[in-house]
Design a protein around this motif. Structure first.
Motif, PDB file in Angstrom:
ATOM      1  N   ALA A   1      -7.736   5.788   3.000  1.00  0.00           N
ATOM      2  CA  ALA A   1      -6.435   6.116   3.582  1.00  0.00           C
ATOM      3  C   ALA A   1      -6.566   6.421   5.076  1.00  0.00           C
ATOM      4  O   ALA A   1      -5.710   6.028   5.883  1.00  0.00           O
ATOM      5  CB  ALA A   1      -5.821   7.313   2.851  1.00  0.00           C
TER       6      ALA A   1
ATOM      7  N   ILE B   1       0.727   4.903  -2.178  1.00  0.00           N
ATOM      8  CA  ILE B   1       1.118   6.239  -1.706  1.00  0.00           C
ATOM      9  C   ILE B   1       2.270   6.797  -2.529  1.00  0.00           C
ATOM     10  O   ILE B   1       2.113   7.767  -3.262  1.00  0.00           O
ATOM     11  CB  ILE B   1       1.491   6.201  -0.204  1.00  0.00           C
TER      12      ILE B   1
ATOM     13  N   ILE C   1      -4.387  13.182  -1.895  1.00  0.00           N
ATOM     14  CA  ILE C   1      -5.396  12.171  -2.227  1.00  0.00           C
ATOM     15  C   ILE C   1      -6.764  12.826  -2.390  1.00  0.00           C
ATOM     16  O   ILE C   1      -7.496  12.562  -3.348  1.00  0.00           O
ATOM     17  CB  ILE C   1      -5.455  11.093  -1.125  1.00  0.00           C
TER      18      ILE C   1
ATOM     19  N   ILE D   1       1.501   8.429   4.907  1.00  0.00           N
ATOM     20  CA  ILE D   1       0.068   8.364   4.602  1.00  0.00           C
ATOM     21  C   ILE D   1      -0.598   9.682   4.989  1.00  0.00           C
ATOM     22  O   ILE D   1      -1.413  10.234   4.229  1.00  0.00           O
ATOM     23  CB  ILE D   1      -0.602   7.190   5.339  1.00  0.00           C
TER      24      ILE D   1
ATOM     25  N   TYR E   1       0.838  -1.207   0.000  1.00  0.00           N
ATOM     26  CA  TYR E   1       0.000   0.000   0.000  1.00  0.00           C
ATOM     27  C   TYR E   1       0.869   1.252   0.000  1.00  0.00           C
ATOM     28  O   TYR E   1       0.607   2.195  -0.758  1.00  0.00           O
ATOM     29  CB  TYR E   1      -0.917  -0.016   1.220  1.00  0.00           C
ATOM     30  N   LEU E   2       1.907   1.266   0.853  1.00  0.00           N
ATOM     31  CA  LEU E   2       2.808   2.429   0.886  1.00  0.00           C
ATOM     32  C   LEU E   2       3.563   2.570  -0.426  1.00  0.00           C
ATOM     33  O   LEU E   2       3.725   3.675  -0.948  1.00  0.00           O
ATOM     34  CB  LEU E   2       3.800   2.283   2.047  1.00  0.00           C
TER      35      LEU E   2
ATOM     36  N   ALA F   1       0.189  12.379   2.595  1.00  0.00           N
ATOM     37  CA  ALA F   1      -0.472  12.184   1.298  1.00  0.00           C
ATOM     38  C   ALA F   1      -1.945  12.574   1.312  1.00  0.00           C
ATOM     39  O   ALA F   1      -2.535  12.803   0.244  1.00  0.00           O
ATOM     40  CB  ALA F   1      -0.336  10.719   0.867  1.00  0.00           C
TER      41      ALA F   1
ATOM     42  N   THR G   1       4.632  13.172  -2.454  1.00  0.00           N
ATOM     43  CA  THR G   1       5.165  12.670  -1.181  1.00  0.00           C
ATOM     44  C   THR G   1       6.627  12.238  -1.281  1.00  0.00           C
ATOM     45  O   THR G   1       7.287  12.028  -0.265  1.00  0.00           O
ATOM     46  CB  THR G   1       4.356  11.447  -0.709  1.00  0.00           C
TER      47      THR G   1
END
Length: 221
Positions: free
Chosen positions: A189, A91, A165, A158, A86-87, A161, A98
């Motif tokens: 998120a 992200i 997002i 996260i 996921y990261l 971000a 980021t």
């Protein structure tokens, strides 16, 4: 026949572990060289290719557990690999804003050192049937520092971000649509951040228990 499949299994896992070890070694090398020469703002761009390769290859470890190639429980493997994917993809790859943050450097250093040790440990065990005692100690001790720094970096990135997002609406599904379904990546998120609250202490406690078990066993041997 059983001996043949056992040999094939060890050969496959040896190649897998040493290949991903090389990938993470490349990540650490590029991070350290770039950090020295041009600063943390350029770390992600320098390490992106080996990072995407090494981290995505970890998906195979879920399959290894499901088919019984390794004894690691999928319940422990899945959340750790899932959060890292996921990261990596959800992200850093998805939101370039980021990538220049200093937390990317602490994230990649924490991840790469951890994985270099882990994959070399399993690489030795599969290829030679044992791992050096010093590598066993590193395997079950360095996480005491690297897990908190890695998790803190994940949570921080996260959070950083979130405004990007929300503004981009990337990966969002709005109604009306033929599926009669909506999805907001921004709230997903936030949910991911919430999962870290109970999830991180649980994983750290699990790893402490594994450390105690492994080091106690090595002393008896």
């Amino acid at each position: 026949m059983a001996a043949f499949f056992s040999l094939l299994r060890r050969l496959y896992l040896s190649v897998y572990n040493w290949t991903v070890f090389f990938g993470w070694s490349q990540v650490l090398y590029h991070v350290l060289i770039t950090l020295k020469e041009s600063g943390h703002e350029n770390v992600y761009n320098a390490a992106e290719k080996p990072l995407l390769f090494a981290q995505t290859a970890a998906v195979l470890e879920i399959l290894h557990g499901l088919v019984g190639l390794v004894r690691s429980p999928v319940s422990a493997t899945l959340p750790q690999i899932g959060s890292r994917l996921y990261l990596t993809w959800g992200i850093l790859w998805s939101f370039p804003e980021t990538r220049s943050h200093v937390l990317v450097t602490s994230l990649l250093i924490s991840w790469s050192i951890t994985e270099i040790i882990r994959y070399s440990f399993f690489g030795f065990k599969e290829a030679f049937g044992f791992a050096p005692s010093w590598l066993l100690w590193l395997r079950y001790s360095t996480f005491l520092l690297l897990y908190p720094t890695g998790i803190s970096s994940e949570v921080g990135l996260i959070y950083i971000a979130l405004p990007f997002i929300k503004a981009s609406e990337k990966y969002c599904i709005r109604m009306p649509n033929k599926w009669n379904f909506s999805f907001d990546y921004f709230y997903a998120a936030i949910l991911a951040l919430g999962i870290y609250v109970p999830g991180s202490p649980h994983m750290y406690t699990y790893m402490l228990a594994q450390r105690k078990k492994a080091l106690s066993k090595s002393k008896r041997e």
